[in-house]
Scaffold this motif. Structure first.
Motif, PDB file in Angstrom:
ATOM      1  N   ALA A 120       0.849  -1.191   0.000  1.00 57.01           N
ATOM      2  CA  ALA A 120       0.000   0.000   0.000  1.00 57.01           C
ATOM      3  C   ALA A 120       0.880   1.235   0.000  1.00 57.01           C
ATOM      4  N   THR A 122       0.140   5.485   0.515  1.00 48.31           N
ATOM      5  CA  THR A 122      -0.897   6.492   0.759  1.00 48.31           C
ATOM      6  C   THR A 122      -0.261   7.861   0.825  1.00 48.31           C
ATOM      7  N   ASP A 124      -0.214  11.447   2.182  1.00 43.35           N
ATOM      8  CA  ASP A 124      -0.683  12.207   3.332  1.00 43.35           C
ATOM      9  C   ASP A 124      -0.581  13.682   2.957  1.00 43.35           C
ATOM     10  N   TRP A 130       4.454  10.510   1.205  1.00 43.00           N
ATOM     11  CA  TRP A 130       3.925   9.172   0.916  1.00 43.00           C
ATOM     12  C   TRP A 130       4.316   8.218   2.041  1.00 43.00           C
ATOM     13  N   ARG A 402      -2.814   5.057  -3.162  1.00 36.33           N
ATOM     14  CA  ARG A 402      -3.938   5.978  -2.929  1.00 36.33           C
ATOM     15  C   ARG A 402      -3.414   7.405  -2.884  1.00 36.33           C
ATOM     16  N   GLY A 406      -7.681   9.860  -0.654  1.00 33.37           N
ATOM     17  CA  GLY A 406      -7.729   8.394  -0.518  1.00 33.37           C
ATOM     18  C   GLY A 406      -8.151   7.669  -1.798  1.00 33.37           C
TER      19      GLY A 406
END
Ligand code: NAP
Length: 559
Positions: A120, A122, A124, A130, A402, A406
Motif C-alpha cells: 500500500a 498512501t 498524506d 507518501w 492511494r 484516498g
C-alpha cells in the motif's frame, strides 16, 4: 537528506526524499540519478536480486531482441568501456550479470531492499508525504514515490479450468524459478507463441522426450540473426561510443538501425525479393525500422512481405500441414509485436515436437496429468505458460496506491490510464511512474531513461525553487492522454495487440504506449522547462514550510 516529520499519531519518523519501487533497468537508473543529484533514496524490490524483467524472465532461451549495447546504460562512458557484451543480443544470464555489475560499480546495492513488495502507498496531504507499507510489515515515508515497476511485470495466467489441479510441474515464463528446471526426458507442453514462447521452444526441444506447442495465434516470426561480437566489433563500439550515444539518445525508436528511403513499389519485383532476403538476414527489429517506408501503411506492401515470410516458413517446415498452421491468417506484419527467433521453425522438423492449433482444437481443461483439448487428453510432466502479461498498468494497479482524498489509482484508471508524459497523473502528487503506461514506443531503456532524466531534473527543480509538492494539472493530462488515444488509431501495433490491454479479459481497451513517440515526449518536456513547469501545480506543504527547510542540494544523508 532525511527530514523528521510528525505523523497523525504524533510520532516522529524519518522521511527520505525518494522511494523507488523496482530494481529493473529503469529503477536502477532512477536510484543512480537521484543519488547522484544528492537526494536520500531507498529502493524496494520484490525479487531477491536486481534485473526486474531480466530477473523474473530467466526461462531457457530468454534473450534481448534489441542489440545489447543499445539496451544497456549510456550515462557512463567508463561503464560502457569496461563491459564487453558477448553477443549482439545477450542472453538473460549475461544481462542479469551486467545489471549486478552496474549496481555494484556505482555502490547502489546498499540502498536496495530485496524481497520486499509494496502492499500500500498512501499520500498524506498535510505534510505532503507518501507512506508506503511493505509486505514485511514495515513502512517507509518518502517525499517522492517513484514506481519503476515495469510494463511486463504481472504475468497473465488464462482462466483455464483445472489449471491449479495439475500435479506435474507448472511454470510461467515471467515467473521462472531461480533453480534451473530439469527438462531432460520430460513430456513438456508450452502454451503461447508470443516472443517468450518462441524463445523457449527451440532451446528445450533437444532435451525433452516430447514437446507440444499449443498455439492460439500464429505470429510473423523472423530470424533474430544473433551472433557473438567479434574483437574488431568490440573495438569499433568503444571507438564510436559518443556517436552511437548521440544516435540512441535522439533517434525516434532508440535503435541504431538506419531507416530505408524507398517505398516497396519503387523497386522492381526482382529488387524487392533481394531486399526481402536482405531483411530476413538483418538483425532483430531492423525488419520494422529499416524496412520499406510503406511497410506499415500500404496493405499491398505489407502483404507482399508477409507472403515472403510465408514462403520461408513453407521452405523450412517439412510437414506442409504444420507449416500452414504456423503462418498467420488473421493479422498483418507489425500489427502485433513481432517475435524474433532462432531456429524456431526448424524445431518443428524434430520428431519429438508437435504443434496443436487451438483454433481447431481448443483447450477444454487442464487435468491432473495433462491437457484436454477437443481432440482428447495428452499427459505431461511440465506445463510452461508463455501466456503473457497484464501490460502497462498491471503492477501499478496492484500496489494499493492511494492519492489525494484516498482515491485508489486502480479506480482513477478504471477506464484506462490517463497521464502526462507517461510519468504523472492528477490526484497523485509527488508520484512518478517512469517506464509505465504511455511511456515507450521503441527500445524501452532509451524511452524510460528519458523519463527518469525528466523526473530527476524535476526533483532538482523543486528543490532549487523551494517547492515540495508537484501534481500535474488536469489540462496537461487531458491533452497528453488525448494525444495518445487519438494517435492509437494509426499506431504501428493494432487493437489485437496486448498494447491495447485486449489480452486481459475485462481490461478497458486503451492504447498503453506513447503513440506520439519520442519526438513528442522531447517536445513536451522542453515546453515544461520553458514554461517553468506551468503544466504542474507546485506547492510548499504546510509541515515542510513550517517545520523543515526546503529540500536542498548536497550530499545525501544515508536513508
Ligand atoms: P505475449 O506476446 O502476450 O504472448 C502470449 C501468448 O499466449 C500468445 O501466443 C497468446 O495467444 C497466448 N495465450 C494467451 N492466452 C491464451 C489462452 N487462453 N490459451 C492459449 N494461448 C493463450 O506474451 P510474451 O510472449 O510473454 O511476450 C510479451 C512481451 O514481452 C513481448 O511482446 C516483448 O515485448 C517482451 N519479450 C521480449 C523478449 C525480448 O526482448 N527478447 C522476449 C520475450 C518477451 P494469442 O496471440 O492468441 O492471444
Amino acid at each position: 537528506m532525511n527530514e523528521t516529520s510528525t505523523d497523525t499519531s504524533g510520532a516522529r519518523s524519518d522521511v527520505i526524499d525518494v522511494l523507488v519501487v523496482g530494481a529493473g533497468i529503469t529503477g536502477i537508473y532512477q536510484l543512480y540519478r537521484a543519488r547522484e543529484a544528492g537526494f536520500s533514496v531507498q529502493l524496494v524490490e520484490a525479487g531477491d536480486g536486481v534485473g526486474g524483467t531480466w530477473y523474473w524472465n530467466r526461462y531457457p532461451g530468454a534473450r534481448f531482441d534489441s542489440e545489447s549495447y543499445t539496451y544497456g546504460y549510456l550515462f557512463s562512458p567508463e561503464l560502457f568501456d569496461e563491459w564487453e557484451w558477448q553477443e549482439h543480443f545477450a542472453e538473460q544470464p549475461e544481462t542479469e550479470r551486467y545489471l549486478n555489475h552496474v549496481v555494484d560499480r556505482f555502490d547502489l546495492r546498499r540502498h536496495i531492499r530485496f524481497g520486499t513488495s509494496v502492499n500500500a502507498a498512501t499520500f498524506d496531504e498535510a505534510p505532503g508525504i507518501w507512506t508506503v507499507a511493505t509486505d514485511d510489515g514495515s513502512e517507509v515515508r518518502a517525499r517522492y514515490l517513484v514506481a519503476a515497476t515495469g510494463v511486463l511485470s504481472v504475468p497473465y495466467f488464462p482462466d483455464v479450468p483445472g489449471r491449479e489441479d495439475f500435479l506435474g510441474e507448472s511454470y510461467h515464463t515471467g515467473l521462472w524459478p531461480a533453480t534451473p528446471v530439469d527438462f531432460a526426458g520430460k513430456r513438456v507442453a508450452v502454451i503461447g507463441t508470443g516472443s517468450s514462447g518462441v524463445q523457449i521452444v527451440p532451446v528445450v526441444a533437444d532435451q525433452v522426450a516430447s514437446l507440444t506447442v499449443y498455439q492460439r495465434t500464429a505470429n510473423w516470426c523472423t530470424p533474430l540473426n544473433n551472433r557473438p561480437i567479434t574483437p574488431e566489433e568490440q573495438a569499433e563500439l568503444r571507438a564510436g561510443f559518443e556517436a552511437m550515444r548521440e544516435i540512441l539518445n535522439t533517434s525516434i525508436a532508440g535503435f541504431l538501425h538506419r531507416p530505408h528511403d524507398r517505398g516497396t513499389f519503387d523497386d522492381s519485383q526482382e529488387a524487392r525479393q533481394e531486399f526481402y532476403e536482405h531483411m530476413w538476414a538483418s538483425p532483430g527489429f531492423s525488419k520494422l525500422t529499416s524496412h520499406y517506408t510503406d511497410l506499415l501503411t500500404d496493405p499491398a506492401a505489407n502483404a507482399e512481405w508477409c507472403e515472403f515470410i510465408a514462403a520461408k516458413v513453407r521452405s523450412i517446415v517439412e510437414d506442409p500441414e504444420t507449416a500452414e498452421k504456423l503462418i498467420p491468417q488473421d493479422h498483418r506484419f507489425g500489427e502485433k509485436r513481432p517475435p524474433f527467433v532462432t531456429d524456431y521453425y526448424e524445431t518443428f522438423n524434430r520428431p519429438n515436437v508437435s504443434l496443436v492449433d487451438l483454433h481447431e482444437t481448443p483447450i477444454l481443461r487442464v487435468t491432473d496429468h495433462g491437457i484436454e483439448t477437443a481432440d482428447g487428453v495428452q499427459d505431461f510432466d511440465i506445463i510452461v505458460w508463455a501466456t503473457g502479461f497484464d501490460f502497462g498498468t498491471g503492477a501499478l494497479a496492484r500496489m494499493g496506491i492511494r492519492g489525494r482524498g484516498g482515491v485508489a489509482l486502480a479506480d482513477h484508471w478504471a477506464d484506462g490510464p490517463c497521464t502526462f508524459l507517461g510519468v504523472q497523473t492528477t490526484g497523485f502528487p509527488n508520484f512518478f511512474f517512469p517506464g509505465g503506461p504511455h511511456a515507450a514506443a521503441g527500445n524501452n531503456p532509451r524511452y524510460n531513461g528519458d523519463q527518469v532524466d525528466f523526473v530527476t531534473d524535476t526533483l532538482v527543480y523543486l528543490r532549487e525553487h523551494g517547492y515540495d509538492t508537484i501534481e500535474v494539472g488536469a489540462d496537461a493530462e487531458e491533452r497528453w492522454t488525448r494525444m495518445v488515444d487519438e494517435g492509437a488509431a494509426t499506431a504501428v501495433f493494432g487493437e489485437i495487440s496486448y498494447y491495447f490491454g485486449t489480452n486481459i479479459p475485462g481490461k478497458p481497451k486503451r492504447y498503453l504506449l506513447n503513440s506520439g513517440g519520442r519526438p513528442k515526449l522531447f517536445k513536451e518536456i522542453a515546453r515544461v522547462r520553458n514554461t517553468d513547469y506551468r503544466a504542474f501545480r507546485l506547492t510548499r506543504s504546510r509541515s515542510a514550510s513550517a517545520a523543515s527547510p526546503p529540500l536542498r542540494a548536497g550530499a545525501a544523508a544515508e536513508p
